[in-house]
Design an enzyme around this catalytic site. Structure first.
Site, PDB file in Angstrom:
ATOM      1  N   ASP A   1       2.455   7.033   2.456  1.00 15.19           N
ATOM      2  CA  ASP A   1       2.905   8.394   0.866  1.00 15.19           C
ATOM      3  C   ASP A   1       3.715   8.473   2.513  1.00 15.19           C
ATOM      4  O   ASP A   1       3.593   9.922   2.775  1.00 15.19           O
ATOM      5  CB  ASP A   1       1.767   8.961   1.699  1.00 15.19           C
TER       6      ASP A   1
ATOM      7  N   GLU B   1     -10.618   4.352   7.893  1.00 13.72           N
ATOM      8  CA  GLU B   1      -9.498   4.993   7.910  1.00 13.72           C
ATOM      9  C   GLU B   1     -10.256   6.262   7.925  1.00 13.72           C
ATOM     10  O   GLU B   1     -10.583   6.407   9.567  1.00 13.72           O
ATOM     11  CB  GLU B   1      -8.713   5.415   6.864  1.00 13.72           C
TER      12      GLU B   1
ATOM     13  N   HIS C   1       0.988   5.159  -2.864  1.00 16.88           N
ATOM     14  CA  HIS C   1       0.266   6.190  -3.641  1.00 16.88           C
ATOM     15  C   HIS C   1       1.801   6.600  -4.386  1.00 16.88           C
ATOM     16  O   HIS C   1       2.529   6.615  -3.743  1.00 16.88           O
ATOM     17  CB  HIS C   1      -0.225   6.936  -2.790  1.00 16.88           C
TER      18      HIS C   1
ATOM     19  N   HIS D   1       0.863  -1.363  -0.141  1.00 15.46           N
ATOM     20  CA  HIS D   1      -0.295  -0.114   0.349  1.00 15.46           C
ATOM     21  C   HIS D   1       0.966   0.992  -0.344  1.00 15.46           C
ATOM     22  O   HIS D   1       1.340   1.737   1.630  1.00 15.46           O
ATOM     23  CB  HIS D   1      -0.978   0.017   1.404  1.00 15.46           C
TER      24      HIS D   1
ATOM     25  N   HIS E   1      -9.973   1.811   0.204  1.00 11.06           N
ATOM     26  CA  HIS E   1      -9.621   2.293   1.554  1.00 11.06           C
ATOM     27  C   HIS E   1     -10.935   1.930   2.239  1.00 11.06           C
ATOM     28  O   HIS E   1     -12.030   2.681   1.280  1.00 11.06           O
ATOM     29  CB  HIS E   1      -9.262   3.666   1.678  1.00 11.06           C
TER      30      HIS E   1
END
Ligand code: ADE
Ligand code: ZN
Length: 340
Positions: A285, A206, A21, A19, A203
């Site tokens: 990220d 979250e 991005h 995972h 997603h």
């Protein structure tokens, strides 16, 4: 670079990341290089010390878009993919799955084909360098729609991916603002992707609570959930995740940085594991959250006092749930078993 837990033979623990991005993986040094290439001003995006400027989920998503706007050509995407994979390899990560967002590149006038051209070239270069270094790596790509753009653009993305099968594009997913729309609203997009043979993740859990995870499990053809950590608020949901063998792509430092939990000690990963839910560890990220795949593994290991076998089990579960063909999966798993 993170200090890595070492095996008795002195090498880094083997890691796999499911995972991340792609634009969110852009190291500040690389963003500076690309900004210089295109004459872009970074004052509103990045501080002098290289940290990105945002303060909550909304401003994080805005900052993300502005960083993404610096990455504008296939060559930029090749450089980014190569740079990130080499950083991961340096921390013992031998398999990575990237989220790609055709919506981001479309805003810059770049086509999906150009995006694929860039990332596959970056992967080719990184594989060559790592193979020469004696640490072979591999990667796959998961195309994502953006939740806050709504269900119609998501259908467009799914149609585009379905119309252009690519051996390295093995998954379909959804990121973006979970506070908007429902998972159900994206069922048509996910069905197009799934019918085209793509494995799916979304997603959920979250910024949405357990109901968002349930919404995904009820309506989308997903085998994995991005984050899913708020499932721990609902014992029945935890049982369902365990019973159905759904794997969570847990990103601990992302959750802390975005304010879901105050500290890593407050993070529910251990509760999820205790409920027999399959968990993996990823960085989401990384430079936005001052993390890396090495730091995710190391910080958890240091905090929990887990031995290397517990950490390698994260890697094993990641490979078992990877969106990859069976022959490649078997090769990666056998390398993990042999420890090389
Ligand atoms: N896009 C990039 N990072 C994200 C996150 N943590 N949640 C949702 N969308 C994202
Ligand atoms: Zn994410």
């Amino acid at each position: 670079m993170a200090t890595n837990a070492l095996t008795p033979s002195g090498r880094s623990l083997l890691k796999a990341e499911l995972h991340v991005h792609i634009e969110g993986a852009a190291h500040p040094d690389l963003v500076r290089k690309l900004a210089a290439r295109h004459g872009t001003n970074l004052d509103e995006i990045m501080r002098d010390d290289g940290t990105y400027i945002w303060s909550d989920f909304t401003t994080f998503l805005q900052c993300y878009d502005r960083v993404a706007a610096v990455i504008t050509t296939p060559e930029d995407y090749a450089d980014l993919t190569e740079d990130y994979l080499l950083r991961n390899a340096a921390e013992g990560c031998f398999y990575t799955e990237f989220f790609l967002s055709p919506d981001h590149v479309a805003l810059l006038g770049m086509s999906y084909d150009n995006l694929l051209e860039g990332v596959t070239e970056g992967l080719r270069r990184a594989k060559e360098i790592c193979a020469k270094d004696g640490f072979p790596i591999d990667a796959r790509f998961i195309v994502t729609c953006l939740r806050h753009m709504g269900p119609e653009p998501a259908i467009e993305v799914a149609r585009r991916v379905a119309a252009r099968p690519h051996p390295l594009v093995t998954g379909f997913g959804m990121g973006g603002d979970e506070r908007m729309h429902s998972q159900l609203a994206f069922k048509p997009a996910f069905e197009i992707a799934h019918d085209a043979g793509l494995a799916c993740t979304t997603h959920a859990g979250e910024f949405g609570g357990p109901e968002s995870v349930r919404d995904a499990l009820d309506h989308l053809p997903v085998t994995r959930i991005g984050h899913g950590v708020r499932s721990h608020e609902d014992p029945e949901l935890m049982k369902r995740l365990a019973d159905e063998g759904i794997l969570l792509e847990v990103c601990p430092h992302s959750n802390v940085a975005l304010g879901l939990y105050e500290t890593l000690s407050d993070h529910p990963i251990e509760k999820l594991m205790a409920a027999s839910i399959r968990t993996t560890v990823s960085s989401d990220d990384p430079p936005f959250f001052a993390t890396s795949i090495g730091k995710e593994y190391d910080a958890l290991q240091a905090l929990k006092g887990w031995d290397n076998s517990v950490m390698e089990a994260f890697t094993e579960r990641a490979l078992e749930a990877a969106f990859i063909d069976e022959a490649s999966r078997a090769g990666l798993l056998s390398r993990l078993t042999k420890g090389d």
